[in-house]
Write an enzyme that holds these catalytic residues in place. Sequence first.
Site, short mmCIF file in Angstrom:
data_model
loop_
_atom_site.label_atom_id
_atom_site.label_comp_id
_atom_site.label_asym_id
_atom_site.label_seq_id
_atom_site.Cartn_x
_atom_site.Cartn_y
_atom_site.Cartn_z
CB CYS A 239 -1.00 -0.04 1.16
SG CYS A 239 -2.41 1.06 0.89
CG HIS B 11 -4.17 -3.54 2.68
ND1 HIS B 11 -3.39 -3.18 3.76
CD2 HIS B 11 -4.54 -2.39 2.08
CE1 HIS B 11 -3.30 -1.86 3.82
NE2 HIS B 11 -3.99 -1.36 2.80
CD GLU C 147 -2.43 -6.23 5.12
OE1 GLU C 147 -3.02 -5.16 5.33
OE2 GLU C 147 -1.77 -6.44 4.08
#
Length: 361
Positions: free
Chosen positions: A250, A335, A337
């Site tokens: 990001c 993202h 994650e």
Amino acid sequence: MKALLALEDGRIFRGYAFGALKEAGGEVVFNTSMTGYQEILTDPSYKGQIVTLTYPLIGNYGVNSSDVESARPQVEGLIVREKSSIFSNWRAEKSLEVYLEEHGILGIERIDTRALTKHIREKGAMRGFIALGDNLDVEALVAKARSLPEMSGQDLVKVVTTSKPYLWQEKGTFKVAVIDCGVKFNILRELAKRGCRVEVYPAFSTAKEILATKPDGILFSNGPGDPAALPYLVECAQQLIGKVPIFGICLGHQILSLALGGNTFKLKFGHHGGNHPVKDLFTERVTVTAQNHGFAVDPTSLPREDVEITHLNLNDHTLEGIRHKKLPLFSVQFHPEAGPGPHDTTYLFDNFVSLMEESHA
């Protein structure tokens, strides 16, 4: 208590306050995730912003101490259609309202969030100010919204980064130095899952300080604000590139792109949600991704002799990923994650570990 949201363009929305009964101001954005409000609230990338949740009922499963992405809520305010009057989940420890009150965050409900979201999509993300009470001076509140600092040009990383280095996981095969631009805990969890020793460093750390710890890999994390307002991080990245494998997520992706000679620009209303389709240009596989950013990298600005584009957003065709043609470096705008969101792209952490293995071969 009655509350009023005034946007900088003069549009107003009336509702009722909950959480901490105090005024709030910031850039108003919307998030399309159906679940994960606690993770959204605690994501440091939302510093300086008031978040509108498009899902109509919020708070029904409460809040717990495990599903957090930082030590506290980071948003400036929360806007919902309806706050659930009850919460029910075996992991819940308290209500959303109590959680916001404890951390001094204002919420406003019974807002027409569909109308607000449509307005932002048409006009763009804009500054807003929320005040409490009856018979409020609308013109004065609009003026307050206009007086707030614009997101462009803001360095909010210095507000959310850790003040000193800390160890997330001590034991591991590879030592990863995470440069904390506003890191989400789930990034650290994903690295720890893969047997990495995870060390977190302040965003103002120098390349010399980072390299002195002899890391096997470096990760530039997500974070808030304008990447072009972070010359110290860009300079740090330039001095680290080529030394060890590097992964950017990001804001970290934007910083690395700037370090490689690219430019960034502000999106009209940003990408915030857990349902954004992204295409891997090499495998042609499409994954659904979690996203939270208001700026993007201009693909035409990147030096094509050194950098190749790896991922593309299928909604608006913005750049979603790059890798260096010669050096062990790659980054993504989305993202991987999650937290909240789909886990389609967690394999990128495996790719990062593979880069570190290759560098030791």
